[in-house]
Design an enzyme around this catalytic site. Structure first.
Site, PDB file in Angstrom:
ATOM      1  N   ARG A  66     -26.996  14.812  10.177  1.00 13.42           N
ATOM      2  CA  ARG A  66     -27.466  15.903  11.026  1.00 13.42           C
ATOM      3  C   ARG A  66     -27.762  17.180  10.220  1.00 13.42           C
ATOM      4  NH1 ARG A  66     -27.078  16.338  16.380  1.00 13.42           N
ATOM      5  NH2 ARG A  66     -25.622  14.596  16.504  1.00 13.42           N
ATOM      6  N   LYS A 171     -15.649  -1.889   9.587  1.00 13.84           N
ATOM      7  CA  LYS A 171     -14.681  -2.119  10.643  1.00 13.84           C
ATOM      8  C   LYS A 171     -14.251  -0.770  11.215  1.00 13.84           C
ATOM      9  CE  LYS A 171     -10.199  -2.145   8.295  1.00 13.84           C
ATOM     10  NZ  LYS A 171      -9.398  -1.289   9.131  1.00 13.84           N
ATOM     11  N   HIS A 201     -13.560  -3.811   3.386  1.00 13.78           N
ATOM     12  CA  HIS A 201     -13.500  -3.554   1.943  1.00 13.78           C
ATOM     13  C   HIS A 201     -12.379  -4.330   1.271  1.00 13.78           C
ATOM     14  CE1 HIS A 201     -10.337  -0.730   3.138  1.00 13.78           C
ATOM     15  NE2 HIS A 201      -9.897  -0.879   1.922  1.00 13.78           N
ATOM     16  N   LYS A 205     -11.950  -6.633  -2.867  1.00 10.77           N
ATOM     17  CA  LYS A 205     -10.995  -6.415  -3.959  1.00 10.77           C
ATOM     18  C   LYS A 205     -10.941  -7.656  -4.840  1.00 10.77           C
ATOM     19  CE  LYS A 205      -7.850  -3.297  -1.527  1.00 10.77           C
ATOM     20  NZ  LYS A 205      -7.722  -2.167  -2.449  1.00 10.77           N
ATOM     21  N   GLU A 239       3.117  -0.821   3.313  1.00  8.93           N
ATOM     22  CA  GLU A 239       2.656   0.483   2.832  1.00  8.93           C
ATOM     23  C   GLU A 239       3.856   1.421   2.798  1.00  8.93           C
ATOM     24  OE1 GLU A 239      -1.245   1.829   4.572  1.00  8.93           O
ATOM     25  OE2 GLU A 239      -0.741   0.247   5.969  1.00  8.93           O
ATOM     26  N   ASP A 258      -5.153  -2.181  13.058  1.00 12.86           N
ATOM     27  CA  ASP A 258      -5.387  -1.556  11.751  1.00 12.86           C
ATOM     28  C   ASP A 258      -5.313  -2.579  10.616  1.00 12.86           C
ATOM     29  OD1 ASP A 258      -5.875   0.601  10.003  1.00 12.86           O
ATOM     30  OD2 ASP A 258      -3.737   0.843   9.600  1.00 12.86           O
ATOM     31  N   HIS A 263      -7.507  -7.346   7.834  1.00 15.30           N
ATOM     32  CA  HIS A 263      -7.027  -7.664   6.477  1.00 15.30           C
ATOM     33  C   HIS A 263      -6.088  -8.871   6.459  1.00 15.30           C
ATOM     34  CE1 HIS A 263      -8.753  -3.878   5.661  1.00 15.30           C
ATOM     35  NE2 HIS A 263      -7.692  -3.117   5.767  1.00 15.30           N
ATOM     36  N   LYS A 359       4.164   0.454   8.040  1.00 14.73           N
ATOM     37  CA  LYS A 359       4.112   1.715   7.300  1.00 14.73           C
ATOM     38  C   LYS A 359       5.532   2.174   6.989  1.00 14.73           C
ATOM     39  CE  LYS A 359      -0.350   3.377   8.834  1.00 14.73           C
ATOM     40  NZ  LYS A 359      -0.924   3.281   7.477  1.00 14.73           N
TER      41      LYS A 359
END
Lengths: 506, 306
Positions: A66, A171, A201, A205, A239, A258, A263, A359
């Site tokens: 934009r 995604k 992504h 890897k 994580e 998520d 994944h 997490k």
């Protein structure tokens, strides 16, 4: 427009050249060209591909967003992004050529005039750069913009250029099965399935692709890769960070959408799939989808959900999820899941796959542990093999990518005494190469038209079919709170110990 | 890079023990080794050049290098290990054995030091003399012999190709960006048709590289192509003449980026990386089979005069 070839039959000089690079000219169009993803990942990835000589010689990049900006202003922005985020230093002699290939068109995602202007600009770029009407469109925008962008691309005829047109979407591919199908229906109104590249992504890897190579390039592992020898498999994606500044996104998403739906199920598919006939898009994607079809949907009874509370991670005091900025204090969004999954096919029937991801775990680690069955009979005294554990093979995906094999060995002693030893192999001790970013791999594949590492719609839908029943059941109830820096709530341990097994400590 | 202090030995049977001691001293008990590299380094300058090259490539290709120099005394070996730290503090380690022995004793000494059953390369530095017995003996130990036709004759390189191992020419690898650039000019169908009319190629480059390029065009197009050569210290310009049309790839000085142009094709930039000897050697060690395109180009180039 002239058709372009990279076929050795048409151009015999091609024989033996450019095994890894792209040769067919193209324009790479980034929607959301001023956004975070474009500046942090896409522009550095494209630059590095070009600097390594992997892009087609006739190539251009067009940013669309934009903000009002000239080509030169966009080039300045791009330069600043490369200086900050590129994994390599800027090569001044290449930068000049790269900058010349960068262009910018200003327009809104709902602005049909903007899309028409983009189309006209692309035609002029074809004439100037010799890009032959070939287009790769990258939707680097929030998913909520996908429908309007794709629809306007169709209305402006961008889906039907003189050459090929491919569209890359990030995604999440929907929020559940229904919205995934709605998104596909919208995209299919302008693009055929073979033109759509759904990017995760994670699959770009090197370490994830190594699972494939490890399994199918080595003869010694595949024969024991079955329920006959494997007791169970554990997949851990941990994580150490919390939600950081993504609370609003995470509140909408949660751990299943998520990590698990994309994944984790992709890693499970790579570990459990049958050998494809070739490392080619259709063959690989079909085998992955087949094993997901054989995977039972997640069930309430075989899962545990958790939400991180206060605690310590690596010595640092951490706050609870419910105390994070932007998170309602009564949030029941899960940040952890442990699950027992089963695959109903000849190879894996009766061998459970335990998954866990969360997490604020004690450390960041992704690994696949294949736990083998014990030998049918031990010809040693109980004392000799008292502490002998079953064999295990661990594929560490990150960090310290490598392979660890656990086996029994005779300890030096006048009698037979067996100890368990680990033999560790670190990929980093064999190959200290400059590893390409996942985005470099995937963008190059999209330009080359190789869809092997992209997710097909049937795979996306099957992933949602596996996750949706649980998401529905989790609409009520609350997750169990676990201390930050722990491996999840106690119930996660009960989930596996009730089967007479235990979680590995990564 | 972390290097262990070199250990000098006169008994080759002690070499493995010395290397194992180095591993236990820091590099860990488990090693990863991917290949053997035999280097023939006839002079002290060659040894120094080899050391520099090994420092550049050892981190990405853990290898055992056996650097052989002919001498007049008995066998002597200097053993060392170099390790490079990667992310996550993993180490990649390479082993170097600097070996001196009488010329006729070198091959057997080298053979005793090879890591079992790994791909083995011989890097022959300098010109290739006719009837070189040591080269033939070392090539017999290897799957590939790496030479550089920019310091030797193409006929000598062709002779190495007739030994037991296949040959990799660093000059040929140096030409790869140029071959890619030439091929890309003829990718569009409209321009590809011009390949049927290729008559001559004008090359500003060292003579053997010019001959290889012309040989490549001849062999790929299965027709005679006249070579017009201007001597230069690096490849600077290639012009392929097809009937009355000319397709040009050129660069200014030592720029990494040149340009390509010709009838029916848009002028566009071309990445022409300048590859240093270590990078070329690293690429040579990644080749695990004979390069039939090179063999055909070499066969066509041999006997051709610029």
């Amino acid at each position: 427009m002239a058709q372009v070839v990279s076929d050795p039959k048409a151009n015999p000089l091609r024989v033996g050249l450019r095994a890894g690079g792209a040769t067919v000219p193209a324009v790479f169009v980034i929607f959301g060209a001023t956004g975070d993803l474009a500046h942090r990942k896409l522009l550095p990835a494209i630059y590095n591909l070009g600097a390594r000589g992997l892009l087609p010689n006739r190539f251009a990049v067009v940013g669309y967003a934009r903000s009002e900006m000239t080509d030169d202003e966009y080039r300045e922005q791009a330069r600043a992004s490369l200086e900050r985020f590129s994994r390599t230093r800027i090569d001044e002699s290449y930068w000049t050529a790269f900058a010349d290939s960068l262009h910018y068109v200003s327009g809104g995602f709902d602005d049909q005039d903007g899309f028409r202007a983009l189309g006209e600009r692309l035609s002029r770029i074809d004439a100037g750069h010799g890009t032959e009407g070939n287009r790769v469109f990258y939707l680097s925008t929030p998913a909520s913009f996908f429908p309007v962008i794709v629809s306007n691309m169709g209305a402006a005829g961008l889906n039907d250029p003189p050459g090929f047109a491919r569209v890359v979407i990030e995604k999440p591919f929907g929020h559940d099965l229904t919205t995934a199908r709605d998104l596909a229906e919208t995209v299919h109104q302008s693009f055929q399935e073979r033109q759509i590249y759904r990017i995760d992504h994670y699959l770009g890897k090197e370490t994830v692709q190594n699972i494939f190579v490890f399994r199918f390039a080595n003869a010694i592992f595949e024969p024991v890769w079955t329920n006959r020898y494997v007791d169970h498999v554990q997949i851990t994606v941990a994580e150490s960070l919390g939600v950081e500044h993504r609370a609003a996104f995470y509140e909408e998403t949660g751990v299943v959408r998520d990590i698990v739906q994309n994944h984790l199920l992709q890693v499970l598919a790579l570990v459990a799939m049958e050998p494809p006939a070739a490392f080619e898009a259709d063959a690989v994607r079909d085998e992955k989808t087949k094993v997901l079809r054989a995977t039972r949907p997640l069930s309430f009874e075989n899962t545990v959900r958790g939400q991180y509370g206060k605690g310590f991670v690596a010595g640092e005091e951490s706050s609870a999820y419910a105390e994070e900025e932007g998170v309602p204090p009564d949030s029941n969004t899960p940040t952890f899941i442990a699950a027992r999954m089963e695959i109903d096919n000849w190879r894996w029937a009766g061998t459970p796959f335990y998954i866990r991801t969360g997490k604020r775990m004690p450390k960041r680690v992704t690994e696949v542990a294949v736990q083998f069955k014990r030998v049918p009979h031990l010809p040693f005294t109980m004392g000799a093999a008292e502490h002998l554990e079953a064999n295990s093979l661990v594929l560490r995906i990150q960090p310290d990518e490598g392979i660890s094999l656990r086996f029994g060995a005779k300890a030096p002693s006048p009698t037979v005494a067996i100890s368990t030893v680990n033999m560790d192999f670190l990929y980093g001790s064999a190959f200290l190469n400059d590893v390409p970013e996942a985005y470099e791999t995937l963008i190059l594949d999209a330009i080359r038209g190789d869809r092997t590492l992209f997710t097909p719609q049937d795979g996306v839908e099957r992933s949602w079919e596996i996750c949706d029943p649980l998401l529905e059941q989790w609409r009520s109830g609350t997750p169990q709170v676990y201390a930050s820096g722990s491996w999840g709530p106690e119930a996660a341990f009960d989930l596996i110990t009730r089967d007479g097994r235990r979680w590995r400590r990564p | 890079m972390i290097a262990n202090a070199p250990v000098e030995l006169t008994d080759l049977a002690q070499v493995e023990r010395a290397l194992a001691a180095h591993r236990e001293g820091g590099a860990g008990a488990v090693r990863a080794t991917t290949l053997n590299l035999i280097v023939y380094a006839p002079t002290a300058e060659d040894v120094v050049f080899t050391q520099h090259a090994l420092e550049r490539i050892g981190g990405s290709r853990p290898l055992r290098a056996i650097v052989a120099t002919a001498g007049s005394d008995g066998v002597r070996a200097t053993v060392s290990t170099s390790c490079w730290l990667g992310s996550g503090m993993q180490q990649v380690c390479s082993e170097q054995i600097f070996l001196t022995a009488r010329a006729d004793a070198l091959p057997s000494a080298v053979l005793s030091l090879l890591v079992t059953d790994l791909p083995t390369f011989t890097w022959w530095q300098g010109p290739i003399p006719a009837g070189q017995v040591v080269l033939a003996d070392l090539a017999r130990l290897s799957s590939s012999t790496v030479v550089d036709s920019s310091v030797s004759s193409l006929e000598g390189v062709a002779g190495v190709g007739r030994l037991d191992s296949w040959v990799t020419d660093l000059a040929w690898l140096r030409l790869e960006p140029w071959r890619e650039a030439i091929a890309s000019v003829f990718d569009p169908v409209a321009v590809a048709a011009a390949l049927d009319d290729v008559q001559a190629v004008s090359v500003a480059a060292p003579v053997n590289e010019a001959r290889l390029l012309a040989g490549w065009l001849c062999s790929r197009l299965d027709r005679d192509v006249v070579l017009e050569h201007d001597e230069d210290i690096h490849v600077q310009r290639v012009a392929v003449r097809c009937g009355s049309s000319e397709y040009v790839i050129e660069r200014h000085a030592r720029d990494h980026v040149g340009r390509a142009y010709g009838p029916g094709t848009t002028e566009h930039p071309i990445v022409l990386p300048i590859l240093d000897p270590s990078t070329l050697l690293g690429r040579a060690l990644d080749i695990r089979a004979a390069d039939e395109v090179f063999e055909a180009a070499l066969a066509s180039a041999v006997g051709r005069t610029a």
